[in-house]
Design a protein around this motif. Structure first.
Motif, PDB file in Angstrom:
ATOM      1  N   SER A 244       0.490  -1.029  -0.036  1.00 54.01           N
ATOM      2  CA  SER A 244       0.164   0.254  -0.211  1.00 54.01           C
ATOM      3  C   SER A 244       0.810   1.028   0.004  1.00 54.01           C
ATOM      4  O   SER A 244       2.230   1.616   0.910  1.00 54.01           O
ATOM      5  CB  SER A 244      -1.105  -0.404   1.423  1.00 54.01           C
ATOM      6  N   SER A 245       0.023   1.819  -0.789  1.00 53.51           N
ATOM      7  CA  SER A 245       0.644   3.847  -1.106  1.00 53.51           C
ATOM      8  C   SER A 245      -0.085   4.264  -1.168  1.00 53.51           C
ATOM      9  O   SER A 245      -0.426   4.777  -2.041  1.00 53.51           O
ATOM     10  CB  SER A 245       2.078   3.012  -2.183  1.00 53.51           C
ATOM     11  N   SER A 246       0.305   5.741  -0.232  1.00 55.46           N
ATOM     12  CA  SER A 246      -0.352   6.660  -0.297  1.00 55.46           C
ATOM     13  C   SER A 246       0.860   7.943  -0.961  1.00 55.46           C
ATOM     14  O   SER A 246       0.648   8.514  -0.484  1.00 55.46           O
ATOM     15  CB  SER A 246      -1.444   7.061   0.938  1.00 55.46           C
ATOM     16  N   LEU A 247       1.238   7.879  -1.143  1.00 56.27           N
ATOM     17  CA  LEU A 247       2.959   8.311  -1.422  1.00 56.27           C
ATOM     18  C   LEU A 247       3.324   8.905  -2.921  1.00 56.27           C
ATOM     19  O   LEU A 247       3.236   8.274  -4.301  1.00 56.27           O
ATOM     20  CB  LEU A 247       3.751   8.453  -0.700  1.00 56.27           C
ATOM     21  N   SER A 248       3.055  10.321  -3.312  1.00 59.16           N
ATOM     22  CA  SER A 248       3.656  10.095  -4.531  1.00 59.16           C
ATOM     23  C   SER A 248       4.767  11.384  -5.246  1.00 59.16           C
ATOM     24  O   SER A 248       4.529  12.209  -3.945  1.00 59.16           O
ATOM     25  CB  SER A 248       2.537  10.032  -5.719  1.00 59.16           C
TER      26      SER A 248
ATOM     27  N   VAL B  81      -2.218   8.662  -7.173  1.00 61.04           N
ATOM     28  CA  VAL B  81      -1.246   8.270  -6.514  1.00 61.04           C
ATOM     29  C   VAL B  81      -0.158   6.902  -7.137  1.00 61.04           C
ATOM     30  O   VAL B  81      -0.313   5.965  -8.214  1.00 61.04           O
ATOM     31  CB  VAL B  81      -2.034   7.168  -5.534  1.00 61.04           C
ATOM     32  N   GLN B  82       0.935   7.243  -7.107  1.00 62.66           N
ATOM     33  CA  GLN B  82       2.198   6.478  -8.228  1.00 62.66           C
ATOM     34  C   GLN B  82       2.030   5.554  -7.766  1.00 62.66           C
ATOM     35  O   GLN B  82       2.274   4.988  -6.818  1.00 62.66           O
ATOM     36  CB  GLN B  82       3.040   7.151  -8.086  1.00 62.66           C
ATOM     37  N   MET B  87       7.456   5.478  -6.694  1.00 61.81           N
ATOM     38  CA  MET B  87       7.881   5.972  -6.092  1.00 61.81           C
ATOM     39  C   MET B  87       9.183   6.320  -5.718  1.00 61.81           C
ATOM     40  O   MET B  87      10.374   6.761  -5.083  1.00 61.81           O
ATOM     41  CB  MET B  87       7.147   5.990  -4.802  1.00 61.81           C
ATOM     42  N   SER B 237       3.559  14.737  -2.391  1.00 65.34           N
ATOM     43  CA  SER B 237       2.391  14.200  -2.235  1.00 65.34           C
ATOM     44  C   SER B 237       1.766  13.498  -1.421  1.00 65.34           C
ATOM     45  O   SER B 237       2.005  11.890  -1.381  1.00 65.34           O
ATOM     46  CB  SER B 237       1.106  14.675  -3.046  1.00 65.34           C
ATOM     47  N   VAL B 238       1.186  13.240   0.034  1.00 63.81           N
ATOM     48  CA  VAL B 238       0.194  11.910   0.634  1.00 63.81           C
ATOM     49  C   VAL B 238      -1.006  12.601   0.767  1.00 63.81           C
ATOM     50  O   VAL B 238      -1.254  13.686   1.033  1.00 63.81           O
ATOM     51  CB  VAL B 238       1.622  12.091   1.679  1.00 63.81           C
ATOM     52  N   HIS B 239      -1.771  11.684   0.816  1.00 65.87           N
ATOM     53  CA  HIS B 239      -3.099  11.153   1.652  1.00 65.87           C
ATOM     54  C   HIS B 239      -2.779  10.513   2.686  1.00 65.87           C
ATOM     55  O   HIS B 239      -1.807  10.186   2.975  1.00 65.87           O
ATOM     56  CB  HIS B 239      -3.852  10.780   0.174  1.00 65.87           C
TER      57      HIS B 239
END
Lengths: 255, 255
Positions: A244-248, B81-82, B87, B237-239
């Motif tokens: 899981s990744s929510s970073l870009s 999101v990437q 990333m 960028s982060v969610h």
DNA sequence: CAGTGGTCTAGACCACCAT
DNA sequence: TGGTGGTCTAGACCACTGG
């Protein structure tokens, strides 16, 4: 379930997760040790495998354990991720790390939204916002300048707060304004005249910027903030995994 | 399941998630519209509710939809999101945004690990590392200086690569080195002499720094990197949500 | 009150890893 | 080949929202 995990309230899988987190960070399985089988853990906590896996998913997201088909889970580290609430509220964050937060309201005005605010807060052009500028301190030392815009519905509540109020998010929650989602963008920006004055730094010197758009549980924007930190005072930390990744990372327009 | 979601391989819930993502970003439900019921969606895709909820959890994490007991899910936005891989790899990231990445190996040495490297790569004091310094460019323009340390096991593979190799992660994957987890810390740091020379900026000027420790699927560190970006070139960028957060903010030691 | 997502269960089968 | 986590199902009940 086992007595040691009845401590807190909330859903079963969260209580299991907290108990497991405690066990892992206390070193019960070693720094890079293997966890017991899911079946064993489920039996131990007297929960179904599904519930146990919900608990493990939390620890997975936090970067505490790995997960891979065919092998047992392995302890990754002792990541200390903050709650959503701590991440949003400067006051709660400061207290969670044992520091005394301070705030000084520099200005609070009601005015028509600019184009950026319209886009971020999803407002019609011409709608009004409350724009606040606050200096934030840790143990009396200036750390950050916060430029926050609220839609009128939210801003009118903020405007009623005393000038020396430290935490605004607490007050908003009491009025039924709940923060549910946030999008953060982190980069570097030069200090403007106001930043320089409040933070006692040179104008044009670099600051760490966090831009944040927060929405409520209906997806309606409740806050748009640009926080300018003095270099060397804070760092942002994110965990990331194959699962899981929510970073870009974004390229910014070249000027 | 419905024909439009058979396109890609992989687990059922991922295919459902991708189909739903497509539907949402194409605006089928409107910018802030409501999704159908979980039951309806499950029926539409001919999957169980559990599988459908796995799919929705992905979109939840990506910040595409809300979720709240008692109400239908609401479209939050069109977050892009990437992937984990994008990333981590400068090369893959650059290509995914349609830019041409370039790399120039400044130095690659084999030497004993310093104390920071020992801690980050979990090495015994005295163990050797391969330390690479690379200048990264986008469309020929310098963007970032990358200081990466590899444990010997990994570094010996990197050392075999040609000097002008653009992507290293590709090569490592071919040798069975898989990246599975990463911890990122983002802050601001002054440019040292080497940064200044490679990036053509003043020594001491501020750079956006990303420090990253990457581990394989057993939790064993495979890479420790400090990437120094020119201000104004990239943003992170982060969610974040009430439901899941892997983001935190740290106070740094006052000097 | 009816509708909806959140939580939990019990069981099945499969893909992958180590041996 | 046996052990393990990943995926999927079917069904149940609950907590919360909104009219």
């Amino acid at each position: 379930m086992a007595p040691e995990s009845d401590r807190t309230a909330g859903p079963l899988y969260r209580r299991v997760a907290e108990d497991l987190r405690q066990a892992i960070t206390s070193g019960r399985y070693g720094p890079a040790g293997q966890l017991p089988t899911e079946a064993e853990l489920a039996r131990h906590y007297d929960v179904s495998r599904g519930t146990l896996r919900q608990a493990l998913a939390i620890l997975r997201t936090d970067g505490l354990v790995t997960s891979r088909r065919g092998t047992r889970r392995v302890v990754l580290g002792t990541a200390r991720v903050q709650s959503f609430s701590e991440m949003l509220s400067f006051t709660q964050w400061a207290r969670s790390i044992g520091q005394e937060p301070g705030g000084l309201l520099h200005s609070l005005v009601r005015r028509p939204a600019d184009s950026i605010e319209c886009e971020q807060l999803r407002l019609e052009s011409g709608a009004e916002v409350y724009a606040a500028v606050r200096l934030r301190t840790l143990a009396g030392t200036p750390v950050m300048v916060e430029h926050t815009s609220y839609p009128a519905r939210v801003g009118s509540l903020v405007a009623e707060l005393p000038f020396d109020a430290v935490s605004h998010s607490d007050k908003l929650r009491q009025h039924g304004i709940y923060f549910a989602d946030a999008q953060h963008v982190i980069d570097v920006v030069p200090a403007d005249a106001r930043d320089a004055k409040l933070l006692s730094c040179r104008r044009g010197s670099s600051l760490l910027r966090e831009r944040r758009r927060t929405t409520d549980s209906n997806g309606i924007p409740v806050e748009w903030s640009q926080d300018h930190y003095l270099p060397g005072t804070v760092a942002f930390s994110v965990h990331n995994s194959h699962a899981s990744s929510s970073l870009s990372r974004h390229a910014r327009r070249s000027r």
